[in-house]
Design an enzyme around this catalytic site. Structure first.
Site, short mmCIF file in Angstrom:
data_model
loop_
_atom_site.label_atom_id
_atom_site.label_comp_id
_atom_site.label_asym_id
_atom_site.label_seq_id
_atom_site.Cartn_x
_atom_site.Cartn_y
_atom_site.Cartn_z
N HIS A 1 -5.50 -3.87 -2.10
CA HIS A 1 -5.30 -2.88 -3.16
C HIS A 1 -5.25 -3.49 -4.55
O HIS A 1 -5.03 -2.76 -5.52
CB HIS A 1 -4.01 -2.09 -2.90
CG HIS A 1 -4.08 -1.17 -1.72
ND1 HIS A 1 -4.52 0.13 -1.81
CD2 HIS A 1 -3.80 -1.38 -0.41
CE1 HIS A 1 -4.49 0.69 -0.61
NE2 HIS A 1 -4.05 -0.20 0.25
N SER B 1 0.78 -1.23 0.00
CA SER B 1 0.00 0.00 0.00
C SER B 1 0.82 1.28 0.00
O SER B 1 0.31 2.33 -0.41
CB SER B 1 -0.94 0.01 1.20
OG SER B 1 -0.21 -0.06 2.42
N LYS C 1 -11.95 -0.24 -1.13
CA LYS C 1 -11.13 0.31 -2.22
C LYS C 1 -11.84 0.13 -3.55
O LYS C 1 -12.75 0.89 -3.85
CB LYS C 1 -9.74 -0.31 -2.15
CG LYS C 1 -9.08 0.05 -0.81
CD LYS C 1 -7.83 -0.69 -0.53
CE LYS C 1 -7.23 -0.27 0.80
NZ LYS C 1 -8.07 -0.65 1.98
#
Length: 415
Positions: free
Chosen positions: A230, A202, A261
């Protein structure tokens, strides 16, 4: 920002106060002296997450290009997602009002679990009301005292806290280094072990080197848990993450990912073997002792998954934007580290004063980026973290790049 730039949050972890209910005096003084810099945190978004939006910081509102939100596929304001969530809100109300084990799991929750299992090609799924709680909880459900958690050195704090809470021995191997992993596995031979890596890291934007790490894990007969927070919906031909991208889905035991996300919701999930997840449901406290996700969130996530898997158009747009931004950023001379993903660090170095001054200057010029300070990143790697999305237009990226040139690049030339 004066002498307070010489300190970071790491300097106040151990309190100088005799009472745990009294904050450290040194911390209070530090925040007061550097109040303008601290005001760069907890900005107020004056509307839904979008490529351009109004942001308020330190009482100043600016219309900005938003490069700080994880809305990777641009689904946060998608009309179908909003309609699905609104319909569930009308039919199910505002909250689940109970833990999943006892009274909070609706048919919507179970339908989403089955949808996620089918999407990932796994036997079953379980969903959590928080990304951090889900990542931490998955490890607490798997590990016990005497076990060993072997984590990549750049693993997320939720994995570290999960191993600590399980009272497992915590070991790190050098980032993406198969030799370091092999050494850690040799040192722990004969013990129950679990390897933890991330799909996309990240703070750096690079991927787990699965082609070189998995053979080491397999040589020692140790399973792997991957955190795809992610990378889920972004990587792979069908959006199934980095394990699909590298063609190693059958070689990774458990996959964890968040809804906050690319799904543009909240919460998280773990997918894997049915029998193992059945066991975990009863031994993960953040699952069994927390209220289930609101049904409206579940419905929105379910619709987001449906939209993201209809075709590859959103992923293709995301990667086109990512390639363009990275190429232009490198051409400007910006330090983007080893990023290969839609997470692009803009590394500043060790000058904390410059980090916060640039944050304020960019905000005033119309670019929203958050400062990332030590101890979240190394002291010599202070940075901004860019999040590229499918929703960004070329004009958004061009304006952001122009502001980066007028601020970060310009001040670098002056030093």
């Amino acid at each position: 920002m004066g002498r307070e730039a010489e300190s970071s949050l790491a300097d106040f972890y151990f309190s100088d106060s005799d009472d745990p209910l009294v904050p450290p005096e040194s911390f209070t003084r530090w925040t007061e002296e550097g109040a303008w810099a601290m005001s760069m945190y907890e900005p107020q978004m004056l509307g839904g997450v979008a490529p351009r939006m109004n942001i308020s910081r330190a009482g100043v509102t600016s219309r900005v290009v938003n490069l700080s939100s994880y809305n990777y596929l641009g689904l946060a304001m998608h009309p179908e997602v909003i309609e699905a969530a609104t319909r569930a809100l009308r039919d199910y109300g505002t909250g689940a009002c109970g833990s999943p084990l006892l009274s909070g799991k609706s048919n919507l929750h179970r339908e989403l679990e089955l949808q996620l299992a089918a999407f990932s090609g796994r036997e079953d799924a379980m969903i959590f009301n928080s990304g951090f709680a889900g990542g931490m909880g998955t490890l607490t459900g798997l590990l016990r005292k005497g076990d060993v958690a072997i984590l990549d050195a750049k693993s997320h704090l939720c994995s570290i806290d999960g191993a600590k809470l399980a009272k497992a021995k915590l070991m790190f191997f050098a980032h993406n280094d198969p030799d370091s992993l092999d050494e850690a596995l040799q040192q722990t031979a004969g013990q129950r072990r679990l390897i933890v890596v991330e799909g996309v890291y990240s703070m750096d934007g690079d991927t787990a080197d699965l082609p070189n790490l998995l053979p080491v894990a397999e040589k020692h007969g140790v399973g792997v848990l991957i955190d795809e927070a992610h990378s889920i919906l972004c990587y792979g031909a069908h959006g199934r993450g980095v394990i699909e991208h590298y063609g190693v889905e059958s070689r990774v035991a458990l996959q964890f990912a968040t809804f906050s996300k690319a799904f543009a919701g909240a919460g998280s999930f773990t997918v894997g073997p049915r029998k193992l997840l059945q066991y975990m449901r009863y031994y993960i406290n953040p699952y069994g002792f927390s209220c289930a996700l609101p049904p409206s969130v579940v419905a929105g996530v379910s619709k987001a998954l449906e939209i993201a898997t209809r075709d590859n158009s959103l992923r293709e747009r995301l990667w086109a934007n990512t390639r363009y931004f990275r190429e232009q950023a490198v051409a400007l001379g910006l330090n983007v580290g080893e990023s290969t993903s839609q997470v692009v660090p803009i590394i500043i170095g060790s000058d904390r004063r410059r980090l916060y001054e640039l944050t304020a200057e960019m905000h005033a010029k119309g670019l929203f980026l958050a400062p990332v300070d030590y101890p979240s990143v190394p002291e010599d790697g202070l940075r901004f973290r860019v999040a590229i999305t499918a929703a960004h237009a070329r004009e958004d990226l061009d304006l952001a790049l122009q502001i980066l040139e007028d601020t970060v690049v310009r001040t670098a030339r002056q030093t």
